[in-house]
Design a protein around this motif. Structure first.
Motif, mmCIF file in Angstrom:
data_model
loop_
_atom_site.group_PDB
_atom_site.id
_atom_site.type_symbol
_atom_site.label_atom_id
_atom_site.label_comp_id
_atom_site.label_asym_id
_atom_site.label_seq_id
_atom_site.Cartn_x
_atom_site.Cartn_y
_atom_site.Cartn_z
ATOM 1 N N ASP A 273 0.818 -1.228 0.000
ATOM 2 C CA ASP A 273 0.000 0.000 0.000
ATOM 3 C C ASP A 273 0.846 1.270 0.000
ATOM 4 N N GLU A 274 0.215 2.364 -0.374
ATOM 5 C CA GLU A 274 0.860 3.676 -0.320
ATOM 6 C C GLU A 274 0.001 4.586 0.542
ATOM 7 N N CYS A 275 0.627 5.568 1.179
ATOM 8 C CA CYS A 275 -0.167 6.541 1.939
ATOM 9 C C CYS A 275 0.591 7.859 2.057
ATOM 10 N N PRO A 276 0.286 8.810 1.172
ATOM 11 C CA PRO A 276 0.927 10.118 1.296
ATOM 12 C C PRO A 276 0.453 10.801 2.583
ATOM 13 N N THR A 277 1.386 11.413 3.302
ATOM 14 C CA THR A 277 1.008 12.093 4.555
ATOM 15 C C THR A 277 1.674 13.465 4.609
ATOM 16 N N ASP A 278 1.276 14.239 5.591
ATOM 17 C CA ASP A 278 1.943 15.528 5.812
ATOM 18 C C ASP A 278 3.348 15.269 6.354
ATOM 19 N N ALA A 279 4.190 16.302 6.278
ATOM 20 C CA ALA A 279 5.558 16.176 6.802
ATOM 21 C C ALA A 279 5.492 15.835 8.290
ATOM 22 N N GLY A 280 6.483 15.053 8.730
ATOM 23 C CA GLY A 280 6.543 14.752 10.165
ATOM 24 C C GLY A 280 5.794 13.491 10.558
ATOM 25 N N VAL A 281 5.073 12.885 9.609
ATOM 26 C CA VAL A 281 4.379 11.628 9.928
ATOM 27 C C VAL A 281 5.119 10.490 9.234
ATOM 28 N N ASP A 282 5.546 9.491 10.014
ATOM 29 C CA ASP A 282 6.247 8.339 9.439
ATOM 30 C C ASP A 282 5.241 7.308 8.948
ATOM 31 N N VAL A 283 5.500 6.750 7.781
ATOM 32 C CA VAL A 283 4.674 5.629 7.308
ATOM 33 C C VAL A 283 5.571 4.398 7.266
ATOM 34 N N LEU A 284 5.190 3.357 7.974
ATOM 35 C CA LEU A 284 5.980 2.123 8.004
ATOM 36 C C LEU A 284 5.208 1.046 7.260
ATOM 37 N N LYS A 285 5.940 0.222 6.500
ATOM 38 C CA LYS A 285 5.275 -0.846 5.758
ATOM 39 C C LYS A 285 5.738 -2.204 6.260
ATOM 40 N N THR A 286 4.775 -3.067 6.501
ATOM 41 C CA THR A 286 5.095 -4.436 6.916
ATOM 42 C C THR A 286 3.871 -5.305 6.675
ATOM 43 N N ASP A 287 3.984 -6.589 6.988
ATOM 44 C CA ASP A 287 2.818 -7.476 6.877
ATOM 45 C C ASP A 287 1.923 -7.203 8.089
ATOM 46 N N ILE A 288 0.720 -6.691 7.846
ATOM 47 C CA ILE A 288 -0.147 -6.344 8.981
ATOM 48 C C ILE A 288 -1.319 -7.326 9.140
ATOM 49 N N MET A 289 -1.231 -8.459 8.446
ATOM 50 C CA MET A 289 -2.287 -9.478 8.595
ATOM 51 C C MET A 289 -1.969 -10.382 9.788
ATOM 52 N N ILE A 290 -2.961 -10.566 10.656
ATOM 53 C CA ILE A 290 -2.744 -11.415 11.842
ATOM 54 C C ILE A 290 -3.660 -12.636 11.741
ATOM 55 N N LYS A 291 -3.074 -13.746 11.310
ATOM 56 C CA LYS A 291 -3.893 -14.970 11.182
ATOM 57 C C LYS A 291 -3.628 -15.914 12.358
ATOM 58 N N LYS A 292 -2.401 -15.899 12.817
ATOM 59 C CA LYS A 292 -2.001 -16.803 13.910
ATOM 60 C C LYS A 292 -1.321 -15.969 14.996
ATOM 61 N N ASP A 293 -1.147 -16.565 16.169
ATOM 62 C CA ASP A 293 -0.463 -15.848 17.252
ATOM 63 C C ASP A 293 0.941 -15.401 16.828
ATOM 64 N N ARG A 294 1.597 -16.247 15.993
ATOM 65 C CA ARG A 294 2.968 -15.872 15.596
ATOM 66 C C ARG A 294 2.975 -14.604 14.727
ATOM 67 N N ASP A 295 1.881 -14.345 13.963
ATOM 68 C CA ASP A 295 1.801 -13.105 13.167
ATOM 69 C C ASP A 295 1.708 -11.903 14.108
ATOM 70 N N SER A 296 0.974 -12.097 15.192
ATOM 71 C CA SER A 296 0.790 -11.025 16.168
ATOM 72 C C SER A 296 2.132 -10.678 16.818
ATOM 73 N N LYS A 297 2.892 -11.738 17.148
ATOM 74 C CA LYS A 297 4.192 -11.536 17.778
ATOM 75 C C LYS A 297 5.153 -10.840 16.806
ATOM 76 N N ARG A 298 5.108 -11.270 15.542
ATOM 77 C CA ARG A 298 5.992 -10.674 14.523
ATOM 78 C C ARG A 298 5.687 -9.173 14.394
ATOM 79 N N LEU A 299 4.407 -8.824 14.339
ATOM 80 C CA LEU A 299 4.031 -7.411 14.186
ATOM 81 C C LEU A 299 4.421 -6.614 15.445
#
Ligand code: GDP
Length: 313
Positions: A273-299
């Motif tokens: 995904d993309e998300c343009p923001t105003d200056a000073g706001v950080d956008v971080l990209k990662t896998d944000i799907m939580i299917k199992k407990d291990r996904d939650s821990k990874r995030l």
């Protein structure tokens, strides 16, 4: 850390946060605008989800109710022709009975929730804070086309399975309700604490918390990080897309950003995904799907590493 939570997306993330931020105090501010008295007891769907998740008894197939529950009381009530429109499991109902008894004895919802948390073996460092101490005083209403018109959230989502078109969403009673003392204290006391908005519905789960008097102002003084509940142009689950559209927000990470723009510092979105923001706001990209407990821990680990790096600058 302070966390704002609804009843599905953020509880999924709490599984990992609890493990990765071991030893840290977690203040979880929970939406109460979907609470409803039913068959004599107070059902707090979002508080219950947080209690069950952290207490290790959540039904992780549906993300509501207690795992391996049975419905003898619900079915017996139906046989008595008592119309109970929500299917409440017996173990789940035990939580509602204890909560309602405590309220009838004069305890506040915050106190009753703390006692329930203790009963579920949740450690003291984790505080589950109802957004307000006025039980069921805020009612989320969904405006749908005539002839149905305005429906209570539970009617829209459970009885009508989220099918009607949505024209508007409102929080009846919100003007008369204050945030609880414990919520204000957590936000005022921990002046340098991070506020994490989990991947919850920005309109009906986080929206009521943000609509309480003074909350948005307090958040402007904090480092606020949000995880998007939207991937691409759709909510991962539930009616968030329909509600965002009805309130005039784009259904995308940019739409989520717009909901939180006045106080947000960091937005976490899906890799593609993309998300343009105003200056000073950080956008971080990662896998944000939580299917199992291990996904939650990874995030949760991803968030921790970012915070450690940010602190070292
Ligand atoms: P509710 O009280 O049951 O509506 O629960 P929440 O508001 O806490 O969670 C619903 C939101 O969680 C929806 O908008 C979903 O899109 C989002 N959600 C559910 N599962 C996931 C997931 O695995 N990842 C992300 N990023 N969002 C999720």
């Amino acid at each position: 850390m302070i966390i704002l939570s609804g009843g599905t997306g953020t509880p999924k993330l709490l599984v990992g946060l609890e493990k990765v931020f071991k030893g840290e105090e977690l203040n979880i501010i929970v939406n109460t605008a979907e609470d409803v008295w039913i068959s004599g007891n107070l059902l707090c769907p979002d508080i219950d989800s947080v209690l069950y998740t952290l207490g290790g008894v959540m039904d992780k197939k549906t993300w509501w109710g207690v795992k391996d529950d049975c419905f003898h009381t619900h079915n017996a009530l139906l046989r008595l022709q008592h119309p109970e429109h929500l299917m409440i499991g017996d173990k789940d109902r035990a939580t509602h009975i204890m909560r309602s008894e405590l309220l009838r004895q004069g305890k506040s919802l915050t106190e009753a929730t703390a006692m329930l948390a203790r009963s579920f073996g949740i450690p003291d460092r984790i505080k589950i804070l109802p957004m307000s101490d006025d039980p069921a005083a805020v009612r989320t209403k969904i405006l749908t086309p005539e002839p149905e018109g305005e429906l209570h959230f539970q009617e829209f989502w459970v009885t009508r399975k989220g099918e009607p078109d949505v024209l508007d969403v409102s929080f009846e009673g919100i003007d008369k309700v204050k945030p609880s003392e414990a919520v204000v204290q957590a936000l005022e006391k921990e002046s340098d604490a991070l506020v994490l908005i989990g991947p919850s519905n920005p309109i009906t789960s986080v929206g009521p918390i943000l609509s309480l008097k003074g909350i948005r102002e307090l958040l402007k003084w904090k480092i606020v990080m949000a995880i998007s509940p939207i991937v691409g142009t759709e909510a991962v689950s539930g009616p968030a897309g329909k509600f965002m559209r009805a309130k005039g927000f784009e259904v995308s990470p940019s739409g989520v950003y717009t909901c939180y723009k006045d106080f947000l510092d960091v937005l976490v979105i899906a890799k593609g995904d993309e998300c343009p923001t105003d200056a000073g706001v950080d956008v971080l990209k990662t896998d944000i799907m939580i299917k199992k407990d291990r996904d939650s821990k990874r995030l949760a680990l991803f968030l921790k590493r970012y915070l450690q790096k940010a602190k070292s600058f």
